[in-house]
Design an enzyme around this catalytic site. Sequence first.
Site, PDB file in Angstrom:
ATOM      1  N   LYS A 159       0.866  -1.194   0.000  1.00 29.99           N
ATOM      2  CA  LYS A 159       0.000   0.000   0.000  1.00 29.99           C
ATOM      3  C   LYS A 159       0.894   1.232   0.000  1.00 29.99           C
ATOM      4  O   LYS A 159       1.498   1.580   1.002  1.00 29.99           O
ATOM      5  CB  LYS A 159      -0.912   0.058   1.237  1.00 29.99           C
ATOM      6  CG  LYS A 159      -1.997   1.109   1.026  1.00 29.99           C
ATOM      7  CD  LYS A 159      -2.444   1.807   2.279  1.00 29.99           C
ATOM      8  CE  LYS A 159      -1.691   3.042   2.644  1.00 29.99           C
ATOM      9  NZ  LYS A 159      -1.821   4.210   1.747  1.00 29.99           N
TER      10      LYS A 159
ATOM     11  N   GLU B 115      10.205   1.290  10.133  1.00 28.84           N
ATOM     12  CA  GLU B 115      11.196   2.363   9.932  1.00 28.84           C
ATOM     13  C   GLU B 115      10.465   3.674  10.102  1.00 28.84           C
ATOM     14  O   GLU B 115       9.604   4.020   9.294  1.00 28.84           O
ATOM     15  CB  GLU B 115      11.795   2.291   8.539  1.00 28.84           C
ATOM     16  CG  GLU B 115      12.684   1.087   8.462  1.00 28.84           C
ATOM     17  CD  GLU B 115      13.886   1.345   7.607  1.00 28.84           C
ATOM     18  OE1 GLU B 115      14.394   0.375   7.061  1.00 28.84           O
ATOM     19  OE2 GLU B 115      14.317   2.521   7.503  1.00 28.84           O
TER      20      GLU B 115
ATOM     21  N   CYS C 156      13.804  10.827   6.131  1.00 30.44           N
ATOM     22  CA  CYS C 156      13.892  10.339   7.512  1.00 30.44           C
ATOM     23  C   CYS C 156      15.331  10.414   8.034  1.00 30.44           C
ATOM     24  O   CYS C 156      15.542  10.519   9.233  1.00 30.44           O
ATOM     25  CB  CYS C 156      13.359   8.922   7.596  1.00 30.44           C
ATOM     26  SG  CYS C 156      14.125   7.840   6.402  1.00 30.44           S
TER      27      CYS C 156
ATOM     28  N   GLU D 179      10.569  15.941  15.086  1.00 27.21           N
ATOM     29  CA  GLU D 179      10.917  15.792  13.672  1.00 27.21           C
ATOM     30  C   GLU D 179      10.084  16.781  12.864  1.00 27.21           C
ATOM     31  O   GLU D 179       8.858  16.747  12.904  1.00 27.21           O
ATOM     32  CB  GLU D 179      10.622  14.366  13.205  1.00 27.21           C
ATOM     33  CG  GLU D 179      11.039  14.146  11.778  1.00 27.21           C
ATOM     34  CD  GLU D 179      10.638  12.778  11.246  1.00 27.21           C
ATOM     35  OE1 GLU D 179       9.488  12.385  11.449  1.00 27.21           O
ATOM     36  OE2 GLU D 179      11.476  12.125  10.625  1.00 27.21           O
TER      37      GLU D 179
HETATM   38  P1  NAD Z   1       2.477   8.383   7.635  1.00 30.80           P
HETATM   39  O1  NAD Z   1       2.834   7.560   8.808  1.00 30.80           O
HETATM   40  O2  NAD Z   1       1.354   9.342   7.777  1.00 30.80           O
HETATM   41  O3  NAD Z   1       2.087   7.494   6.391  1.00 30.80           O
HETATM   42  C1  NAD Z   1       2.908   6.430   5.947  1.00 30.80           C
HETATM   43  C2  NAD Z   1       2.033   5.401   5.282  1.00 30.80           C
HETATM   44  O4  NAD Z   1       1.141   4.865   6.258  1.00 30.80           O
HETATM   45  C3  NAD Z   1       1.147   5.938   4.153  1.00 30.80           C
HETATM   46  O5  NAD Z   1       1.033   4.959   3.142  1.00 30.80           O
HETATM   47  C4  NAD Z   1      -0.187   6.141   4.846  1.00 30.80           C
HETATM   48  O6  NAD Z   1      -1.292   6.095   3.968  1.00 30.80           O
HETATM   49  C5  NAD Z   1      -0.206   4.973   5.805  1.00 30.80           C
HETATM   50  N1  NAD Z   1      -1.067   5.147   6.970  1.00 30.80           N
HETATM   51  C6  NAD Z   1      -1.508   6.302   7.534  1.00 30.80           C
HETATM   52  N2  NAD Z   1      -2.304   6.033   8.582  1.00 30.80           N
HETATM   53  C7  NAD Z   1      -2.362   4.685   8.695  1.00 30.80           C
HETATM   54  C8  NAD Z   1      -3.001   3.802   9.609  1.00 30.80           C
HETATM   55  N3  NAD Z   1      -3.751   4.247  10.614  1.00 30.80           N
HETATM   56  N4  NAD Z   1      -2.803   2.469   9.454  1.00 30.80           N
HETATM   57  C9  NAD Z   1      -2.032   2.000   8.448  1.00 30.80           C
HETATM   58  N5  NAD Z   1      -1.417   2.792   7.557  1.00 30.80           N
HETATM   59  C10 NAD Z   1      -1.570   4.119   7.678  1.00 30.80           C
HETATM   60  O7  NAD Z   1       3.825   9.070   7.191  1.00 30.80           O
HETATM   61  P2  NAD Z   1       4.059  10.024   5.966  1.00 30.80           P
HETATM   62  O8  NAD Z   1       3.462  11.335   6.343  1.00 30.80           O
HETATM   63  O9  NAD Z   1       3.653   9.399   4.702  1.00 30.80           O
HETATM   64  O10 NAD Z   1       5.662  10.098   5.943  1.00 30.80           O
HETATM   65  C11 NAD Z   1       6.359  10.919   6.795  1.00 30.80           C
HETATM   66  C12 NAD Z   1       6.885  10.185   7.995  1.00 30.80           C
HETATM   67  O11 NAD Z   1       7.506   8.972   7.601  1.00 30.80           O
HETATM   68  C13 NAD Z   1       7.968  10.937   8.743  1.00 30.80           C
HETATM   69  O12 NAD Z   1       7.728  10.857  10.119  1.00 30.80           O
HETATM   70  C14 NAD Z   1       9.261  10.205   8.415  1.00 30.80           C
HETATM   71  O13 NAD Z   1      10.275  10.264   9.328  1.00 30.80           O
HETATM   72  C15 NAD Z   1       8.794   8.831   8.213  1.00 30.80           C
HETATM   73  N6  NAD Z   1       9.679   8.127   7.294  1.00 30.80           N
HETATM   74  C16 NAD Z   1      10.568   7.233   7.794  1.00 30.80           C
HETATM   75  C17 NAD Z   1      11.430   6.572   6.947  1.00 30.80           C
HETATM   76  C18 NAD Z   1      12.426   5.578   7.455  1.00 30.80           C
HETATM   77  O14 NAD Z   1      13.018   4.874   6.655  1.00 30.80           O
HETATM   78  N7  NAD Z   1      12.642   5.497   8.735  1.00 30.80           N
HETATM   79  C19 NAD Z   1      11.376   6.797   5.591  1.00 30.80           C
HETATM   80  C20 NAD Z   1      10.465   7.714   5.125  1.00 30.80           C
HETATM   81  C21 NAD Z   1       9.605   8.363   5.987  1.00 30.80           C
END
Ligand code: NAD
Length: 498
Positions: A186, A262, A296, A394
């Site tokens: 997803k 992650e 990240c 962050e």
């Molecule tokens: P997010 O957590 O809002 O979304 C990530 C994914 O999870 C998306 O596909 C989203 O649709 C899905 N999602 C949202 N709510 C959900 C739920 N309740 N249940 C299951 N899935 C759900 O994050 P974002 O805004 O897309 O990305 C930014 C964040 O991601 C930042 O905090 C960043 O640090 C982190 N990030 C971490 C890494 C890493 O490798 N550690 C890499 C990229 C981003």
Amino acid sequence: MDQTTRRLSLPESPREFGFWLDGSYRGGRALFERASPGHGVPVTLIPKCTPEDVNAAVAAARRAFEDRSWAGLSGSDRAGVLQRTADLLRQRAGELAYWETLENGKPIAQARGEINHAISCFEVGAGAARLLHGDSFNSLGDGLFGMVLREPVGVVGLITPWNFPFLILCERVPFILASGCTVVVKPSEMTSATTLILGEILAEAGLPKGIYNVVTGSGRTVGQAMTEHPDIDMLSFTGSTAVGRACVHASADSNLKKLGLELGGKNPIVVFADADLDDAADATAFGISFNTGQCCVSSSRLIVERGIADRFEEMVAEKMKKIRVGDPLDETTQVGAITTDAQNETILGYLEKGTAEGAKVLTGGTALDMGGGSYIAPTLFTGVTPDMSIAREEIFGPVLSSFRFDTVDEAVKLANDTAYGLAGSVWSRNIDTALTVARRVRAGRLWVNCMLAGGPEMPLGGFKQSGWGREAGTYGVEEYTQVKSVHVAFGKRNHWVE
Ligand code: NAD
């Protein structure tokens, strides 16, 4: 492409996608219109899948896992498919980079670099498929022999964010497939196009149907249905710490699926007075501005030795002022648009908070008007204290907070003063100093006199609240396996009942 401006054109109308189920595109769902964050123009139409679609995708992945059309192949046959995928990605790199830029807002030149990295991931995955092996114990005495088998964990759910849609996908998918697992992906609802196109490419490369499936839509409906699904054996989630925590609860409340997480970071870059300050200043500006700081592993906390701090901050500010922020479709752009409206609001909110809490803006600090889309100037805050929100939280934007230290111990203490532990960087010409810091900072990836370097051979993942498990390389393949101990007896049994 317009050769005079070296700028790609926007599509004439948005491209409509289906979702990818059991080896082909499926349509008929309501559509989500995604606008290019650099221009505000609609570029893609993406299906809003339902929980029933998640069930269908998991069922397809389960069938394909159980029929052994993939798990039953030799590592070398799996490697063949992964290598052919790498070749096809090379042929379609321009197209993939284009859709990545349109949906994400990153500069086209950077997007091409990320597709190249994705190709390497498939090549390393191909090698890893052949090298995956277990262990044996020839030390159990003449009557017993022990084998440790590595088996694919089964059906994997993969949830990815919008900041590096294709790169993060490809740091995982080749290793999931190398292990013999099947997968339901997803992507973020903001950036689904390239994840869907990968379905076509994998099929052309010879991946049997049902092994790779993509359900698109919101996190709350599609994502949550995956976290709670009783027939997903392992969930790999990359995104915010808040949703990562929700994945842990959902796993506990459903089938205790294995988790790889992650999550966020607040990564330090530690600069000593004896470093090559020119290089360190360039790396500092790059580390926070690359991908508009929506990364990240961004180095978002500068920790600089007091004696050189004023001069070094000025050097970084000068570099930041020269960064070419602008249209993602322009070949010369270094930093593009902020990917989502919500993220834009969040970053602007932190710019206000930083000033309100008493930090001083040395450069940047404002939105940039490019006549459409959302852009923010690379920003350096000085005079930051550890209690401020810009020091602790962050931001996920091009906003750097600067701190000062006098001793190595103090530098390490500041570097570790965070709930996160994803990455860190240290700059010193003294090998004792550099390696002492590298060994004592509690984070999954450390860069010594470099920044964001490395390839998919090396594992990635976080300490502390930055996550669980490791992706990429042989560590990444092993993550998607279960270990089974097989005991083999020799000779006549010593009877328990006489
Ligand atoms: P997010 O957590 O809002 O979304 C990530 C994914 O999870 C998306 O596909 C989203 O649709 C899905 N999602 C949202 N709510 C959900 C739920 N309740 N249940 C299951 N899935 C759900 O994050 P974002 O805004 O897309 O990305 C930014 C964040 O991601 C930042 O905090 C960043 O640090 C982190 N990030 C971490 C890494 C890493 O490798 N550690 C890499 C990229 C981003």
